[in-house]
Design a protein around this motif. Structure first.
Motif, PDB file in Angstrom:
ATOM      1  N   LEU A   1       3.208  -2.693  -5.245  1.00  0.00           N
ATOM      2  CA  LEU A   1       3.017  -2.780  -3.797  1.00  0.00           C
ATOM      3  C   LEU A   1       3.719  -3.993  -3.207  1.00  0.00           C
ATOM      4  O   LEU A   1       4.439  -3.891  -2.215  1.00  0.00           O
ATOM      5  CB  LEU A   1       1.521  -2.861  -3.467  1.00  0.00           C
ATOM      6  CG  LEU A   1       0.751  -1.575  -3.203  1.00  0.00           C
ATOM      7  CD1 LEU A   1      -0.715  -1.899  -2.980  1.00  0.00           C
ATOM      8  CD2 LEU A   1       1.310  -0.850  -1.996  1.00  0.00           C
TER       9      LEU A   1
ATOM     10  N   ARG B   1       3.129   5.370  -0.472  1.00  0.00           N
ATOM     11  CA  ARG B   1       4.373   5.339  -1.243  1.00  0.00           C
ATOM     12  C   ARG B   1       4.636   6.718  -1.832  1.00  0.00           C
ATOM     13  O   ARG B   1       3.941   7.146  -2.754  1.00  0.00           O
ATOM     14  CB  ARG B   1       4.278   4.303  -2.372  1.00  0.00           C
ATOM     15  CG  ARG B   1       4.154   2.861  -1.900  1.00  0.00           C
ATOM     16  CD  ARG B   1       3.777   1.943  -3.051  1.00  0.00           C
ATOM     17  NE  ARG B   1       2.429   2.231  -3.534  1.00  0.00           N
ATOM     18  CZ  ARG B   1       2.021   2.024  -4.787  1.00  0.00           C
ATOM     19  NH1 ARG B   1       2.861   1.567  -5.692  1.00  0.00           N
ATOM     20  NH2 ARG B   1       0.773   2.291  -5.135  1.00  0.00           N
TER      21      ARG B   1
ATOM     22  N   GLY C   1      -1.700   0.885  -8.411  1.00  0.00           N
ATOM     23  CA  GLY C   1      -1.491   0.067  -7.225  1.00  0.00           C
ATOM     24  C   GLY C   1      -0.485  -1.038  -7.441  1.00  0.00           C
ATOM     25  O   GLY C   1      -0.210  -1.813  -6.533  1.00  0.00           O
TER      26      GLY C   1
ATOM     27  N   ASP D   1      -2.864   3.396  -1.066  1.00  0.00           N
ATOM     28  CA  ASP D   1      -3.743   2.237  -1.244  1.00  0.00           C
ATOM     29  C   ASP D   1      -4.296   1.875   0.129  1.00  0.00           C
ATOM     30  O   ASP D   1      -3.529   1.578   1.050  1.00  0.00           O
ATOM     31  CB  ASP D   1      -2.967   1.059  -1.829  1.00  0.00           C
ATOM     32  CG  ASP D   1      -2.432   1.356  -3.218  1.00  0.00           C
ATOM     33  OD1 ASP D   1      -3.118   1.014  -4.193  1.00  0.00           O
ATOM     34  OD2 ASP D   1      -1.327   1.934  -3.317  1.00  0.00           O
TER      35      ASP D   1
ATOM     36  N   ALA E   1       8.629   3.770   1.760  1.00  0.00           N
ATOM     37  CA  ALA E   1       7.181   3.656   1.918  1.00  0.00           C
ATOM     38  C   ALA E   1       6.884   3.416   3.390  1.00  0.00           C
ATOM     39  O   ALA E   1       7.789   3.176   4.190  1.00  0.00           O
ATOM     40  CB  ALA E   1       6.632   2.507   1.066  1.00  0.00           C
TER      41      ALA E   1
ATOM     42  N   GLU F   1       2.778   2.356 -10.691  1.00  0.00           N
ATOM     43  CA  GLU F   1       2.425   3.055  -9.462  1.00  0.00           C
ATOM     44  C   GLU F   1       1.013   3.620  -9.519  1.00  0.00           C
ATOM     45  O   GLU F   1       0.327   3.716  -8.518  1.00  0.00           O
ATOM     46  CB  GLU F   1       3.425   4.190  -9.213  1.00  0.00           C
ATOM     47  CG  GLU F   1       4.865   3.719  -9.062  1.00  0.00           C
ATOM     48  CD  GLU F   1       5.044   2.797  -7.870  1.00  0.00           C
ATOM     49  OE1 GLU F   1       4.570   3.136  -6.781  1.00  0.00           O
ATOM     50  OE2 GLU F   1       5.648   1.734  -8.044  1.00  0.00           O
TER      51      GLU F   1
ATOM     52  N   VAL G   1       0.881  -7.838   1.718  1.00  0.00           N
ATOM     53  CA  VAL G   1      -0.181  -7.235   0.906  1.00  0.00           C
ATOM     54  C   VAL G   1      -1.197  -8.337   0.633  1.00  0.00           C
ATOM     55  O   VAL G   1      -0.943  -9.230  -0.173  1.00  0.00           O
ATOM     56  CB  VAL G   1       0.373  -6.661  -0.408  1.00  0.00           C
ATOM     57  CG1 VAL G   1      -0.756  -6.087  -1.259  1.00  0.00           C
ATOM     58  CG2 VAL G   1       1.423  -5.589  -0.111  1.00  0.00           C
TER      59      VAL G   1
ATOM     60  N   ALA H   1       3.341   1.995   6.143  1.00  0.00           N
ATOM     61  CA  ALA H   1       1.972   1.488   6.212  1.00  0.00           C
ATOM     62  C   ALA H   1       1.418   1.685   7.614  1.00  0.00           C
ATOM     63  O   ALA H   1       2.157   1.657   8.605  1.00  0.00           O
ATOM     64  CB  ALA H   1       1.923   0.008   5.834  1.00  0.00           C
TER      65      ALA H   1
ATOM     66  N   TYR I   1      -1.472   1.806   2.890  1.00  0.00           N
ATOM     67  CA  TYR I   1      -0.147   1.736   2.275  1.00  0.00           C
ATOM     68  C   TYR I   1       0.163   3.089   1.633  1.00  0.00           C
ATOM     69  O   TYR I   1      -0.624   3.588   0.819  1.00  0.00           O
ATOM     70  CB  TYR I   1      -0.097   0.655   1.195  1.00  0.00           C
ATOM     71  CG  TYR I   1      -0.357  -0.751   1.675  1.00  0.00           C
ATOM     72  CD1 TYR I   1       0.671  -1.554   2.156  1.00  0.00           C
ATOM     73  CD2 TYR I   1      -1.641  -1.289   1.634  1.00  0.00           C
ATOM     74  CE1 TYR I   1       0.437  -2.848   2.582  1.00  0.00           C
ATOM     75  CE2 TYR I   1      -1.891  -2.585   2.055  1.00  0.00           C
ATOM     76  CZ  TYR I   1      -0.851  -3.362   2.529  1.00  0.00           C
ATOM     77  OH  TYR I   1      -1.099  -4.650   2.947  1.00  0.00           O
TER      78      TYR I   1
END
Length: 657
Positions: free
Chosen positions: A626, A522, A623, A399, A540, A620, A636, A542, A520
């Motif tokens: 998150l 994952r 999105g 994302d 995850a 998932e 987020v 970022a 982002y």
């Protein structure tokens, strides 16, 4: 101007009150004025010229000097008045241009000479009286700044001995990611003001880089009497450099640095703060420019994010601390920027041990060959992922929230996807240049690369958040405040543009527009870390920084026509930080699943104390999930799942707003 100008008290006061702003001339065509209302950061290497990206320096609306002492003499008032730029005024086309520091040098020189003539004509007693009054004015405090929230600013620390250098409390010793504060919205522990970032009370040296500058606003947030500044600024040609240097020469505590911008390089877009305090250095990497609206002021129309970490000064009795990959890549970037070696050397005085959990990711403008291409751009992103032990061949969910979009293609999105898996860029280059299927890997011909490698990104695994026209129109500031939100309809309507990846970007703080650039990532399965990770897994990670989703920001890897070796072409300068979300499976198992042990070294006590919002949707593929996964680590800012562009919903195009 003469060299003794800096000794003229009135001129110094005028300079201190000078405002940033570049005005359009009165006879400028409307089409040109419309073009300057936006900042296009997305020009592509293949189709755009080197002069497409132009920094726009916003006109200040502040009135510095309006609260000065009533006993100021008439010359002082006139000097300050000359330095102010009226937001509604029209510039005389015949007047000299105003520079980046807000100084009309020709007019100020004329005023200085007039003041000198007036003083020479005055009698001795009058002159003495004026000098006394001038000294009083010179010692007057800088314009008042609203006090930050309690506990956000460190007090000055008295150092008794070298052993006490690391004993002062640090606010963010583990690192943290915060939203920028926004006027009109309640504070929930996950945001930060510019005053709280700078901590002006004992700020000794500020090394700052930005694309857009509002210097009068910036200086109003600091103590210009005790803080030195080194500004890393964009200047494409020597004439611009000389102009900026000439203006900065009048400011005794300001020095400039100009990263190289030869050839294809068109934009110094990185945002970085090195804030040196007596006992620690704060490293801040924001997505925001140094302007009031990017930091939540001006009625809270725009929001951003910022990574911060406080590193203690090394005790003189201790040996030099070992370096980290974060330190090495930061220094590599600063050297490429041509920052003075003495400032780079100062970083050795601080303990970078806590940065081992992060990666500093950058894009250095220019063409990179040899082994240099591996260290920067999206190739550098892949290298950082691998060095942190996060490389995986498993599918990812990505994302990307961005404030500017380039001319996206399947190849470019695949290159970002592969880099997020830890690839160096060679796999994508192999697929783009090979005429056979499967393709022979460019650096290892014994390895075959299937043509469908990484094709799963197309299966709704890559989402790009960018505001629709309706979202911009309904925002607090409206279209007039969307000048740094850039996209072009000709790219969106192109036959090869992957329109299915776009989602509307709507802020959780209703009515705000975004200037965030956050990636982002994952993985479908948690990534186990090496033994030194103490049995942790990465759920995850970022990227938070200055790079938008465009080829200009991340570069393009090609084969050099002459050497047939890889060469990375980068049009922008960018920087950011990779932040992981770590988890200890054993702890989670021991807890019986009743509480989440997901955490990151970036979580501070103040951030973790705020109640995390529940996941919007545990899906998932769209999105969802998150917010729950990144809670307490990386905020987020947008609503998820984002709305698809369908049913007449169209992106915001700055050229049609």
């Amino acid at each position: 101007m003469h060299s003794d100008d800096v000794d003229d008290a009135d001129l110094r006061a005028a300079i201190a009150a000078s405002l940033l702003g570049i005005r359009n001339s009165a006879d400028e065509p409307p089409s040109r004025r419309r073009q300057q209302a936006v900042v296009d950061l997305t020009g592509e290497t293949e189709s755009e010229s080197d002069n497409d990206v132009v920094p726009i320096y916003p006109k200040s609306r502040s009135v510095i000097g309006s609260e000065t002492d009533d006993e100021e003499d008439e010359d002082m008032k006139r000097a300050i008045a000359l330095s102010l730029q009226e937001s509604k005024g029209v510039q005389d086309p015949s007047s000299a241009p105003i520079g980046i520091f807000g100084l009309d040098r020709k007019q100020m020189e004329q005023e200085r000479l007039a003041r000198l003539a007036k003083r020479k004509a005055a009698d001795t007693s009058s002159l003495n009286e004026r000098e006394s009054k001038s000294s009083k004015i010179e010692a007057a405090p800088t314009p008042r700044v609203s006090k930050p929230v309690q506990g956000s600013e460190h007090a000055s620390v008295t150092i008794a001995s070298a052993s006490a250098l690391t004993s002062s409390p640090l606010q963010y010793p583990e690192g943290v990611v915060k939203k920028t504060w926004a006027s009109g919205f309640p504070r929930q522990g996950d945001d930060i003001k510019i005053e709280e970032v700078l901590q002006k009370s004992d700020l000794e040296l500020a090394v700052l880089s930005s694309f857009m500058w509002d210097l009068d606003w910036l200086f109003s947030k600091t103590d210009t009497r005790s803080t030195r500044f080194l500004l890393m600024m964009q200047a494409k040609d020597d004439a611009t450099k000389r102009q900026y240097e000439s203006e900065a020469a009048a400011l005794r505590n300001v020095r400039l640095c100009f990263p190289p911008m030869d050839g294809q390089v068109n934009c110094m877009h990185s945002k970085l703060m090195l804030l040196f305090h007596p006992t620690y250095v704060r490293i801040a990497v924001p997505t925001a420019n140094l302007t009031n609206y990017d930091w939540g002021e001006m009625n809270g129309v725009m929001e951003n994010s910022v990574f911060l970490i406080d590193l203690p000064k090394i005790d003189d009795k201790k040996q030099e601390c070992p370096t980290t990959a974060f330190y090495e890549d930061l220094v590599y970037f600063l050297k490429a920027c041509t920052l003075h070696e003495n400032i780079i050397a100062k970083l050795k005085s601080f303990d970078f041990a806590k940065t081992a959990n992060y990666a500093f990711v950058h894009t250095i403008g220019g063409a990179h060959t040899g082994t240099a291409w591996e260290r920067t751009g999206y190739c550098g992103l892949g290298r950082a992922v691998e060095r942190m032990g996060l490389r995986t061949s498993k599918p990812l969910n990505i994302d990307f929230v961005t404030s500017s979009l380039g001319s996206l293609s399947d190849d470019f999105l695949r290159s970002i996807y592969l880099a997020s898996q830890g690839d160096s860029g060679i796999t994508d280059l192999t697929l783009r240049t090979s005429k056979t299927s499967p393709a022979r890997h460019l650096t290892d011909p014994t390895t075959l690369v299937a043509h469908h490698t990484a094709s799963e990104w197309k299966d709704d695994r890559f989402r790009v958040y960018f505001p629709s026209h309706a979202t911009v129109a309904a925002s607090k500031g409206g279209p007039n405040c969307a000048g740094t939100v850039c996209f072009q309809s000709r790219w969106y309507e192109g036959a090869k543009f992957p329109r299915h990846v776009l989602r509307d970007c709507e802020s959780q703080r209703r009515g705000m527009l975004m200037h965030n650039k956050i990636l982002y990532v994952r993985p479908d399965e948690p990534i186990p870390l090496a033994p030194q990770g103490k049995n942790q897994v990465c759920r995850a990670w970022a990227y938070v920084g200055s790079a938008n989703l465009s080829e200009s920001a991340w570069g393009r890897l090609v084969l050099d026509r002459t050497t047939k070796q890889p060469k990375l072409n980068c049009r922008n300068w960018e920087c950011g930080v990779l932040v992981p979300v770590l988890e200890n499976p054993r702890t989670k198992s021991d807890a019986g699943g009743n509480s989440s042990s997901s955490s990151s070294s970036s979580t501070s006590s103040s951030a973790s104390s705020a109640q995390a919002p529940p996941p919007t949707r545990n899906d998932e593929g769209t999105g969802g999930g998150l917010m729950g996964l990144f809670a307490g680590t990386v905020p987020v800012p947008m609503r998820v799942p984002g709305r698809y562009y369908e049913g007449g919903r169209r992106p915001w195009f700055f050229s049609e707003g």
